[in-house]
Design an enzyme around this catalytic site. Structure first.
Site, PDB file in Angstrom:
ATOM      1  N   CYS A 134       0.837  -1.210   0.000  1.00 45.92           N
ATOM      2  CA  CYS A 134       0.000   0.000   0.000  1.00 45.92           C
ATOM      3  C   CYS A 134       0.867   1.253   0.000  1.00 45.92           C
ATOM      4  CB  CYS A 134      -0.934  -0.021   1.212  1.00 45.92           C
ATOM      5  SG  CYS A 134      -2.005   1.437   1.307  1.00 45.92           S
ATOM      6  N   CYS A 137      -0.605   4.113   2.159  1.00 48.26           N
ATOM      7  CA  CYS A 137      -0.416   3.885   3.595  1.00 48.26           C
ATOM      8  C   CYS A 137       1.033   4.145   3.999  1.00 48.26           C
ATOM      9  CB  CYS A 137      -0.746   2.433   3.969  1.00 48.26           C
ATOM     10  SG  CYS A 137      -2.299   1.827   3.335  1.00 48.26           S
ATOM     11  N   ASP A 138       1.966   3.599   3.253  1.00 48.94           N
ATOM     12  CA  ASP A 138       3.355   3.516   3.731  1.00 48.94           C
ATOM     13  C   ASP A 138       4.359   4.362   2.958  1.00 48.94           C
ATOM     14  OD1 ASP A 138       2.460   1.705   5.615  1.00 48.94           O
ATOM     15  OD2 ASP A 138       2.783  -0.011   4.311  1.00 48.94           O
TER      16      ASP A 138
END
Ligand code: FAD
Ligand code: NAP
Length: 312
Positions: A134, A137-138
């Site tokens: 992701c 997300c990251d």
């Protein structure tokens, strides 16, 4: 008879449970095959949920959600749903793995989706410690650093473009020399100065230590192995949508789906079947974020309330 059956107890399902019960539906059950919370409970850190500051894990974020729903009357049943079907009179049947069946006026399906793993050595060991599926997300954790992206489809190329804006350099590693992606996306990738294409390259092994990932070994066409030193590796090699509950006895889907197995919904999370809604990562064009899944759940719940009211 349930007013509403919610299938899946991740952020989408729990928020649907909160909004349906607090909005006046009296008989709502959320069916979850494991512990409520969904896939975010596997994350060691979440820093993009609005209003949440400081270091918290995905589990920390999700722990209060079920209790909040239960305060308003949501029933939680720990069961795996095997199929949702619809009778001719419009009533939905929720079949469970133990063979029992519940009837419901409306259904909100929130069973999520699961990114595929590529299968190279160390991928699982370092998942969450440098290996991610992701970028939204990251990606920020690698701001100003170099990262590798694995895959050659639309997702890999679009996420490589996203990461190229945050990271100093992106190595796009693909096992062939042609991409599955849309031609304009390929052109944009090729024009992006800080994306290096590493083609005909098969990922072999992630290397790292207790602190996390240090790099990846890829096997090139001539048989040599190249080591690419990066602290972050993003794997985009396809996605399994958890859509099995919508498959009918004859193999067809209960509602319209995209060619890659996501549920088609409108802006109200309505599917092609009246009274059936889909929310979260399993619906078409989902941004695959907790805040979005929760928003979908709320939208679907408000629609389900109106639908049930019209059937009483
Ligand atoms: P899910 O969370 O996948 O929940 C679906 C639920 O349905 C599961 O609990 C499952 O057990 C249940 N279920 C499935 N099939 C059945 C069935 N047949 N019967 C009963 N129950 C069933 N998002 C962010 O916003 N920020 C982040 O930093 C972030 N980091 C992430 C890190 C990791 C490691 C992972 C894996 C994901 C991350 N995400 C992040 C993405 C986020 O977790 C998802 O977008 C979100 O959880 C989707 O919610 P959902 O409710 O749609 O589905
Ligand atoms: P995908 O199209 O299936 O592509 C997966 C990629 O990963 C392929 O390039 C594949 O290589 C590679 N791959 C698969 N297994 C691998 C492994 N074990 N090791 C290394 N590489 C591996 O998946 P996707 O990109 O997630 O897209 C899924 C669907 O959604 C597609 O139909 C896509 O068009 C669609 N989508 C559309 C958009 C958009 O329209 N904007 C955005 C995202 C996704 P090979 O090419 O060699 O098989």
């Amino acid at each position: 008879m349930l007013d509403c059956a919610i299938i899946g107890g991740g952020p989408a399902g729990l928020t649907a449970g909160l909004y349906t019960t607090r909005g006046g539906l009296e008989n709502v059950t959320m069916f979850e095959k494991g512990m409520p919370g969904g896939q975010i409970t596997m994350s060691s850190e979440i820093e993009n949920y609005p209003g949440v500051t400081g270091h918290i894990t995905g589990m920390d974020l999700m722990i209060p959600w079920p209790e909040q729903c239960q305060r308003f009357g949501l029933k939680h049943e720990m069961s795996e749903v095997s199929r949702v079907s619809r009778r001719e009179d419009g009533i939905f049947l929720v079949q469970k793995s133990d063979g029992s069946v519940d009837e419901a006026t409306s259904v909100i399906v929130c069973t999520g989706s699961t990114p595929k793993r590529a299968g190279f050595a160390g991928e699982d060991t370092f998942f969450g410690r440098g290996v991610s599926t992701c970028a939204t997300c990251d990606g920020f954790f690698y701001k100003g650093k170099e990262v590798a992206v694995i895959g050659g489809g639309d997702t890999a190329l679009e996420e490589a473009l996203y990461l190229a804006k945050i990271c100093s350099k992106v190595y796009l590693i693909h096992r062939r020399d042609t991409f599955r992606s849309a031609p304009n996306t390929i052109a944009r990738v090729k024009e992006t100065a800080n994306i290096e294409l590493v083609l005909n390259a098969t990922p072999q092994e992630v290397v790292g230590d207790k602190m996390g990932v240090n790099g990846i070994h890829v096997k090139l066409q001539d048989g040599t192995v190249r080591q690419i030193d990066v602290p972050g590796i993003f794997v985009f090699v396809g996605n399994n949508v958890n859509n099995q509950v919508l498959i009918q006895e004859d193999g067809s889907f209960l509602c319209e789906m995209t060619p890659w197995g996501e549920v088609k919904v409108d802006l109200s999370m309505k599917t092609s079947v009246p009274g059936l809604y889909a929310a979260g990562d399993m619906r078409a064009e989902a941004p695959k974020q907790v805040v979005c899944a929760a928003g979908d759940g709320a939208v679907a719940a408000l629609q389900a309330i109106a639908y049930v009211d019209g059937h009483h």
